[in-house]
Structure formats: C-alpha cells, structure tokens
Scaffold this active site. Structure first.
Site, short mmCIF file in Angstrom:
data_model
loop_
_atom_site.label_atom_id
_atom_site.label_comp_id
_atom_site.label_asym_id
_atom_site.label_seq_id
_atom_site.Cartn_x
_atom_site.Cartn_y
_atom_site.Cartn_z
N SER A 1 0.82 -1.21 0.00
CA SER A 1 0.00 0.00 0.00
C SER A 1 0.86 1.27 0.00
O SER A 1 1.56 1.55 -0.96
CB SER A 1 -0.97 -0.05 1.18
N LYS B 1 -0.60 -4.29 -3.36
CA LYS B 1 -1.90 -3.71 -3.01
C LYS B 1 -2.02 -2.35 -3.71
O LYS B 1 -1.38 -1.38 -3.30
CB LYS B 1 -2.08 -3.54 -1.51
N ASP C 1 9.97 5.32 -10.13
CA ASP C 1 9.49 5.85 -11.41
C ASP C 1 10.07 7.21 -11.73
O ASP C 1 10.12 7.62 -12.91
CB ASP C 1 7.97 5.93 -11.41
#
Length: 528
Positions: free
Chosen positions: A298, A323, A309
C-alpha cells in the site's frame, strides 16, 4: 459459534446480494432511508431468513456473527481489501492510524506468568505516577493477575481505556507491594522504530507503519541525521503494511523535486486525481535506497513506486505485496465501519501494482507462502516480467506493473543458519524473555550508548550456556547440538540484539541486527 455452524455458510450464499442491498439502509451519508422503498422489502426478507435459521437450524447460531460473516464474505467477493469492521474492533484498528491510544504508557512482557514492566515511556501517565522498569504489576482494579495464565490481550484490555479515566494497580517492587492510581492519557505509537547513522555519511530510517504522525516523525529523524552528516539515506520499508496515504505523500515531499508526480488514483465513481510534490525537498541532494519485501504494501509501495518511477533512488530487496486499491471508510449507524474500495492507484509511469485476485480471499492472503514455495524469494520470477506490464521511467529504466513493486536490485531471502531448533526458540519468545531476565539481574549501566554496547558487549560461552539452560527449563525446548551449532551465529546475534532492545528499545535491536543484514550491506554498497 459452534464449529459445525461453518456448514451453514453455503446455505446463505444466495443471501449475499440481499445483504449488499441491505447495507445501504445503514450507511450514514446524510441520506434518509425510505422505509417503504424496495430495499425495505429486502431488509425484512433478510431479517425473516435469519430468524428462521435461528429457530429451525440444527445447531445454535449466533445471529450477529452470522450476519457480519455474511457481510465480510460479500465484500471479499468484490475485492480482497473491501472489508466490514465491527464497532468493537474499530477503535483498536484506528489506533495505528491515529498514532496514539488511551493507556498508561508502559512496554511489558509476561515473565514467570507475571506482568513485568520492560520500559516506561518518558512523561507518560505511568512515568508521572512513579512506575519503574522491572516493576511487576500483580493487581489491576481489584483483579489479581499474577500466576493466572495471563495473556497479552488481557493486559491490554485492563490497562487501555479512555484518556482521563483512572486505573488502580498494585505493583511488586523488590518484595514490597505498592498501590497507585494512574490516570490514563494519550500514549504515542511511534511509527519510526529506528533512526541512526550506518556510516559516517549514510543514515538509516526504519518506518513500521504510515500513521497520521509518521511524516512529522520522519522529518524530525531526517533533520537529526542531516545534522550528523547524512549525505545518503537507507529508508527501510520492509514489513510495512501501509497506512495513511497523506503521510506517505508528505514524506515524498522531502525527497522529490517540487511538481514531481507521486501517485494518481481513479475509479468508476472517482475522477482521476494526480498528487504532486508541493515543496522544495530538504533531502533533495540526499541519495536514497529503499528496502522492500513481500510484506511491504500500500503506502509503502506508493513511496517505493514514486522513487523508482522518478529515477530518484534505488529499490532493493524482493517484490512487494501488490496492493494497488484505495479504500474509503464509511461509518454505519451502529458504529461499525464499511471499508470500501473506491479507486485504484497508479505509479507515476502509469503502473497498477495490484496483484491478481480470483475471489479466493484465503488464497490471496497466502500469496507470500506461495512465493516461498515456488522459489520466488530466492530468485527473480521471470514469468512476471512480461512486455504487457513493461513501463519506462524518464531516465530510461524499465519497470514492471501487475503485482507489486519489482526491486531494482534483488536480494534473496537469507536462510543461512536457520534450523528447527532456532525457530522453536523464536516462536517460544525465548530470546526476549532471556534478555529481560539477564538485564534485570545484570544491568547494562556500564554501556553509555548502543554504539558502546555493540563494540564491547560479548556473547560469551557462559552466557550461551545460561541461554540454553533457560530455553530447556523455562520452555521445555530440547537441546539439539547439531542444529544449535548450525544456527550458532544467528543465536548469538539474536541474544545480543534482544539484550540491546531491553535498554535502547527498537533502536538497540536494529542497530545490532542490521550489522548482519544483507539488504543493508547491499544498500551501503550502492550508495557508496
């Protein structure tokens, strides 16, 4: 409810859709309920069916348990993270999110079937009342709790409560009984369990859960480490199951350049929303390595995904949990809670990291065991690296979606030195109890800091002999010489770490354990 009642659940499978409609009656979204509406018919039908089951079923049923189990099954049929939380369970689940609870402010262990104080939190209600480390609490509000088969959960029931309420305890200290009243107060749950310098220029922060206080804790820890010369940071999110999204975003504000995308969310009834870093990062020139494993989920994955990223750091460890669903809490009229998935989240490159779900909730939650059995914890699973899930960062790095964050550098699970004997010692809590016993009677006053302790404290043959005898006499763990020798290095490390924990809490334990941690070693290597 009787175990035989498990057979009743298939009989009520057809009621799940009915319950879904019935739930709408209880939602407190400011909408009034029309009792003459169609949903009122379903409400009555469900009530009738449960009443018939209560009167006619072959075994006794608990109507409340049956109803709540049916709701949970309904929600898990939709996705694995939508959930129903009963009113009596809601407060306990909210404590970790709030970062505090009402209590007295002690850490304890149950030693010789007696509640023993391991640590008294500074300035807590217990501290103000005069409770001391190694005190034994033998009575709470008139209930004798020594030598009665005491459990951790019962201790929490007795000592926790609303702020401002009293609890009367009897303490045994050096043979003397002392009665005192403690007025419960707000006890913080610290989400950062350790923050210290690994080397002259590499800092370390371990975050266990994202609570509402986590960002503040992180900033304080990072500022302190910068003052000690930190130029690189190891951010440890292993075993961090997530928590408050806002805290994760605030922490990333300290790392990512202003205006950098952090995460986006969107769902059928939720318009797309993109969150960006909003301030000049005070850790902008600090190189970052993030540690993750299969229990990182999460909000942990949001942090790791945003750093990966945006080419802002290196992710080290093993594939995270996966998740990628966002829940909204909706309170029901009876005080219970509906935790409903309302959107998915996506990393800055557009990845959804939610792992597949086949409506088998137990199978989904056992995924980590499957990873262990199929060897994924020891080598990268190339079957997950498929072209349809491939994305490219602005810096040209290839990353993958479809089921967790794949680390940039894979580090296999370290099982060297493990044995059945060692695992028995772990599961029986022998290391913790022995360390409490040792420090209680020997103390650590000669060590000025955890660094001093780590340099100078030795796990001697005499200490190991005492430990083996303790495990045998206190826990009936039969000594196995072959397995003991195989696990000797692990045992020595665990004994030393747990003794350090007795004085310096989690910082002490992690300071010692991290010296032999392969992911830490790899992070230091990368950052150097």
């Amino acid at each position: 409810m009787n175990n035989s009642n498990k057979a009743i659940y298939p009989l009520i499978g057809s009621l799940l859709v009915v319950v879904g409609i019935f739930l709408g009656i209880f939602l407190t979204n400011g909408k009034s309920v029309n009792k003459s509406s169609v949903s009122g018919k379903y409400e009555q039908k469900l009530a009738d069916i449960i009443e018939v089951l209560d009167k006619e079923y072959v075994d006794t049923i608990d109507k409340k348990v049956l109803f709540e189990k049916t709701i949970a099954d309904l929600l898990h049929g939709l996705d694995p993270h939508s959930n129903y939380i009963a009113a009596e369970d809601l407060a306990a689940m909210s404590e970790g999110i709030q970062g505090k609870f009402g209590g007295v402010g002690i850490r304890f262990t149950i030693y010789d079937d007696t509640l023993s104080v391991v640590n008294v939190i500074d300035k807590s209600p217990a501290f103000r009342s005069g409770v001391q480390k190694f005190d034994q609490i033998i009575n709470v509000d008139g209930e004798d709790i020594a030598n009665v088969g005491l459990s951790n959960s019962h201790v929490r029931e007795l000592l926790k409560g609303e702020e401002g309420t009293p609890v009367n305890v009897t303490i045994l200290r050096k043979g003397e009984e002392i009665e005192m009243e403690i007025i419960r107060g707000a006890v913080p749950i610290e989400s950062i369990s350790a923050a210290y310098m690994l080397t002259d220029d590499i800092g370390y922060i371990r975050l266990g859960q994202f609570s509402m206080q986590s960002a503040n804790e992180f900033y304080v820890a990072a500022i302190n480490l910068k003052s000690q010369g930190m130029k690189n940071l190891v951010f440890d999110l292993r075993y961090n199951g997530g928590g408050v999204l806002g805290s994760a975003v605030s922490i990333l504000d300290a790392i990512l350049d202003e205006g950098t995308p952090i995460v986006s969310t969107k769902g059928k009834n939720s318009p797309e929303r993109v969150l960006y870093s909003e301030s000049k990062p005070f850790l902008g020139h600090v190189d970052v390595a993030v540690l993750i494993n299969s229990s990182s989920a999460s909000a942990s994955e949001i942090v790791a995904g945003a750093i990966q990223d945006n080419d802002r750091g290196t992710i080290i460890g093993r594939r995270s949990f996966g998740k990628g669903l966002v829940q909204q809490d909706i309170q029901l009229k009876d005080g219970s809670n509906l935790r409903l998935t309302v959107s998915r989240y996506y990393t800055p490159t557009g990845r959804s990291i939610q792992k597949p779900y086949t409506e088998d909730y137990e199978d989904y939650m056992m995924d980590e065991l499957k990873r262990y059995e199929n060897g994924e914890l020891y080598a990268v699973d190339s079957s997950l690296l498929v072209d349809s899930l491939k994305y490219t960062t602005p810096g040209g790095k290839v990353v993958y979606g479809g089921g967790g964050i794949m680390p940039d550098i894979f580090v296999p699970l370290d099982t060297a030195g493990s044995s059945t004997y060692y695992r028995k010692l772990q599961y029986a809590n022998v290391f913790n109890e022995f360390s409490f016993h040792y420090v209680r009677f020997n103390g650590l006053s000669e060590y000025q800091s955890v660094q001093d302790f780590d340099r100078n404290f030795k796990v001697t043959p005499k200490l190991l002999a005492d430990f083996k005898e303790f495990a045998t006499k206190k826990h009936d763990i039969i000594f196995n010489e072959k397995e003991y020798n195989h696990s000797l290095n692990r045992i020595k490390l665990a004994v030393k770490a747990e003794i350090a924990r007795q004085k310096w809490l989690e910082l002490g334990a992690y300071y010692v354990f991290n010296k032999d941690d392969e992911e830490i070693r790899k992070a230091i290597e990368v950052l150097r």
